[in-house]
Scaffold this motif. Structure first.
Motif, PDB file in Angstrom:
ATOM      1  N   GLY A 182       1.234  -0.979   0.433  1.00  0.00           N
ATOM      2  CA  GLY A 182      -0.269   0.282  -0.021  1.00  0.00           C
ATOM      3  C   GLY A 182       0.770   1.275   0.023  1.00  0.00           C
ATOM      4  N   CYS A 183       2.049   1.153  -0.190  1.00  0.00           N
ATOM      5  CA  CYS A 183       2.633   2.000  -0.374  1.00  0.00           C
ATOM      6  C   CYS A 183       2.545   2.866  -1.635  1.00  0.00           C
ATOM      7  CB  CYS A 183       3.825   2.226  -0.292  1.00  0.00           C
ATOM      8  SG  CYS A 183       5.509   2.998  -0.512  1.00  0.00           S
ATOM      9  N   GLU A 184       2.626   4.787  -2.228  1.00  0.00           N
ATOM     10  CA  GLU A 184       1.796   5.272  -3.143  1.00  0.00           C
ATOM     11  C   GLU A 184       2.883   5.317  -4.468  1.00  0.00           C
ATOM     12  OE1 GLU A 184       0.177   8.861  -2.456  1.00  0.00           O
ATOM     13  OE2 GLU A 184      -0.957   7.942  -0.938  1.00  0.00           O
ATOM     14  N   ALA A 185       4.357   5.475  -4.117  1.00  0.00           N
ATOM     15  CA  ALA A 185       5.501   6.100  -5.330  1.00  0.00           C
ATOM     16  C   ALA A 185       7.159   5.878  -4.441  1.00  0.00           C
ATOM     17  CB  ALA A 185       5.356   7.218  -4.819  1.00  0.00           C
ATOM     18  N   VAL A 186       7.985   5.450  -5.451  1.00  0.00           N
ATOM     19  CA  VAL A 186       9.189   4.775  -5.476  1.00  0.00           C
ATOM     20  C   VAL A 186       9.873   5.186  -5.686  1.00  0.00           C
ATOM     21  CG1 VAL A 186      10.940   2.978  -6.111  1.00  0.00           C
ATOM     22  CG2 VAL A 186       7.805   2.575  -5.462  1.00  0.00           C
ATOM     23  N   ILE A 187      11.128   6.371  -5.282  1.00  0.00           N
ATOM     24  CA  ILE A 187      11.679   7.556  -5.905  1.00  0.00           C
ATOM     25  C   ILE A 187      12.732   6.233  -6.797  1.00  0.00           C
ATOM     26  CG2 ILE A 187      13.572   9.139  -5.227  1.00  0.00           C
ATOM     27  CD1 ILE A 187      11.111   8.970  -2.325  1.00  0.00           C
ATOM     28  N   VAL A 188      12.935   7.272  -7.385  1.00  0.00           N
ATOM     29  CA  VAL A 188      14.742   6.647  -8.569  1.00  0.00           C
ATOM     30  C   VAL A 188      15.521   7.500  -8.515  1.00  0.00           C
ATOM     31  CG1 VAL A 188      13.152   5.100  -9.440  1.00  0.00           C
ATOM     32  CG2 VAL A 188      13.120   7.156 -10.102  1.00  0.00           C
ATOM     33  N   PHE A 189      16.333   7.428  -8.748  1.00  0.00           N
ATOM     34  CA  PHE A 189      17.765   8.339  -9.003  1.00  0.00           C
ATOM     35  C   PHE A 189      18.831   7.983 -10.422  1.00  0.00           C
ATOM     36  CE2 PHE A 189      17.052   7.462  -4.039  1.00  0.00           C
ATOM     37  CZ  PHE A 189      16.603   8.414  -3.957  1.00  0.00           C
ATOM     38  N   SER A 190      19.008   9.445 -10.854  1.00  0.00           N
ATOM     39  CA  SER A 190      19.924   9.027 -11.877  1.00  0.00           C
ATOM     40  C   SER A 190      21.095   8.580 -11.524  1.00  0.00           C
ATOM     41  CB  SER A 190      20.478  10.361 -12.216  1.00  0.00           C
ATOM     42  OG  SER A 190      21.167  11.529 -11.468  1.00  0.00           O
ATOM     43  N   GLY A 191      21.540   9.123  -9.987  1.00  0.00           N
ATOM     44  CA  GLY A 191      23.037   8.548 -10.256  1.00  0.00           C
ATOM     45  C   GLY A 191      24.351   9.265 -10.436  1.00  0.00           C
ATOM     46  N   SER A 192      25.426   9.275  -9.735  1.00  0.00           N
ATOM     47  CA  SER A 192      26.359  10.164  -9.954  1.00  0.00           C
ATOM     48  C   SER A 192      27.279  10.046 -11.533  1.00  0.00           C
ATOM     49  CB  SER A 192      27.817   9.739  -8.819  1.00  0.00           C
ATOM     50  OG  SER A 192      27.457  10.045  -7.451  1.00  0.00           O
ATOM     51  N   ARG A 193      27.581  11.492 -11.762  1.00  0.00           N
ATOM     52  CA  ARG A 193      28.150  11.485 -13.079  1.00  0.00           C
ATOM     53  C   ARG A 193      29.589  10.337 -12.928  1.00  0.00           C
ATOM     54  NH1 ARG A 193      26.902  16.660 -15.791  1.00  0.00           N
ATOM     55  NH2 ARG A 193      25.578  17.485 -13.906  1.00  0.00           N
ATOM     56  N   ILE A 194      28.945   9.712 -14.719  1.00  0.00           N
ATOM     57  CA  ILE A 194      30.118   8.791 -15.147  1.00  0.00           C
ATOM     58  C   ILE A 194      30.807   9.229 -16.587  1.00  0.00           C
ATOM     59  CG2 ILE A 194      28.785   6.698 -13.881  1.00  0.00           C
ATOM     60  CD1 ILE A 194      27.957   6.262 -17.001  1.00  0.00           C
ATOM     61  N   GLY A 195      32.204   8.712 -16.851  1.00  0.00           N
ATOM     62  CA  GLY A 195      33.142   8.967 -17.564  1.00  0.00           C
ATOM     63  C   GLY A 195      33.327  10.850 -17.497  1.00  0.00           C
ATOM     64  N   ASP A 196      32.665  11.668 -18.981  1.00  0.00           N
ATOM     65  CA  ASP A 196      33.283  12.566 -18.841  1.00  0.00           C
ATOM     66  C   ASP A 196      31.860  13.689 -18.472  1.00  0.00           C
ATOM     67  OD1 ASP A 196      31.302  12.436 -21.062  1.00  0.00           O
ATOM     68  OD2 ASP A 196      32.100  13.349 -22.953  1.00  0.00           O
ATOM     69  N   GLY A 197      30.489  12.798 -17.906  1.00  0.00           N
ATOM     70  CA  GLY A 197      30.068  13.360 -16.998  1.00  0.00           C
ATOM     71  C   GLY A 197      29.031  14.343 -18.771  1.00  0.00           C
ATOM     72  N   ALA A 198      29.128  14.580 -19.072  1.00  0.00           N
ATOM     73  CA  ALA A 198      28.141  15.015 -20.058  1.00  0.00           C
ATOM     74  C   ALA A 198      26.522  14.547 -19.911  1.00  0.00           C
ATOM     75  CB  ALA A 198      28.171  13.986 -21.519  1.00  0.00           C
ATOM     76  N   ASP A 199      25.579  15.418 -19.820  1.00  0.00           N
ATOM     77  CA  ASP A 199      24.186  15.473 -19.926  1.00  0.00           C
ATOM     78  C   ASP A 199      23.469  14.225 -21.043  1.00  0.00           C
ATOM     79  OD1 ASP A 199      24.807  16.746 -17.312  1.00  0.00           O
ATOM     80  OD2 ASP A 199      23.703  18.495 -18.031  1.00  0.00           O
TER      81      ASP A 199
END
Length: 261
Positions: free
Chosen positions: A88-105
């Motif tokens: 009965g939990c409504e939502a799950v939080i997700v994340f991008s994570g820390s930058r990898i490689g050259d960090g380009a968006d």
């Protein structure tokens, strides 16, 4: 009235916290929900009339910006989605994570879209919502990639699914970009949850911090925001009293905002 919740981790930091007493006190203070609560306490909260609002789907340091992690993350988050649906939990939080490689968006956004797509579809089938959280990389989470509203918003827009929305954390975004009111208005259709805390310091919503939270509450009320606002600050004093103060402040701001249109 805007539904308000509180983050378990930040209000239950004292080692001698009595879980039932804190949950009961929060309910008495006007909270309608609790976030990131240990699974074994969900029935206690629900018995007290508190909704179980969010849980974390995975560790925030490793996220969907890394294609090499997609398979493992999908399995982990799908399991947490199933746990949420069953309990009965409504939502799950997700994340991008820390930058990898050259960090380009650009490649990171593409990776998040690719990685999250099947997970969003799974969540939609269970009735659980996914929330992509915005975090600051200046103080609390150095190197985190989803550290600006535009980055997270682009992922949500490209996936174009109501099962994924932004978790807009005002504390984090005040540190990174400021301009909270205009940013909220510009992205309100993409925001599925709001977190509060005083900035700087992540403390109480009082006059020792710089965000005008009553004005934000009034803005959300005027714009018809219908999702949760979760208080995620570390109280200076007694937790229930601090939560009651924040809830009252937010309610007063919301009422004033609607009254003074």
């Amino acid at each position: 009235m805007i539904r308000q919740s509180f983050a378990w981790w930040s209000f239950a930091m004292a080692p001698d916290t009595d879980p039932r007493a804190l949950l009961a006190g929060a309910a008495g203070a006007g909270a309608k929900g609790v976030e990131m609560l240990p699974d074994d306490l969900w029935p206690v909260a629900q018995d007290l009339g508190l909704s179980v609002v969010t849980l974390s789907g995975h560790a925030l340091e490793v996220g969907f910006n890394d294609p090499a992690r997609h398979a493992a993350l999908r399995d982990e988050v799908r399991q947490r989605i199933d746990d949420a649906a069953a309990g009965g939990c409504e939502a799950v939080i997700v994340f991008s994570g820390s930058r990898i490689g050259d960090g380009a968006d650009a490649p990171a956004i593409a990776a998040c879209v690719e990685g999250l797509g099947p997970v969003v579809e799974h969540a939609r089938g269970t009735g659980v919502r996914l929330l992509l959280e915005l975090l600051n990389s200046k103080v609390d989470h150095p190197g985190h990639q989803c550290d600006r509203t535009a980055f997270g918003a682009e992922i949500v827009r490209q996936l174009d699914d109501p099962g994924l929305r932004l978790l807009y954390d005002g504390y984090h975004m005040q540190l990174m970009e400021g301009d909270l009111s205009r940013t909220i208005v510009d992205h309100l259709d993409l925001i599925g949850h709001v977190h509060t805390a005083g900035a700087p310091g992540r403390r109480d919503l009082d006059d020792r911090q710089e965000i005008n939270w009553p004005a934000i509450a009034g803005l959300l009320a005027r714009k018809g925001y219908g999702q949760w606002v979760g208080h995620e600050f570390v109280p200076r004093g007694e937790p229930v009293a601090a939560l009651a103060q924040a809830i009252a402040l937010f309610n007063a701001g919301a009422e004033a905002g609607v009254r003074n249109v």
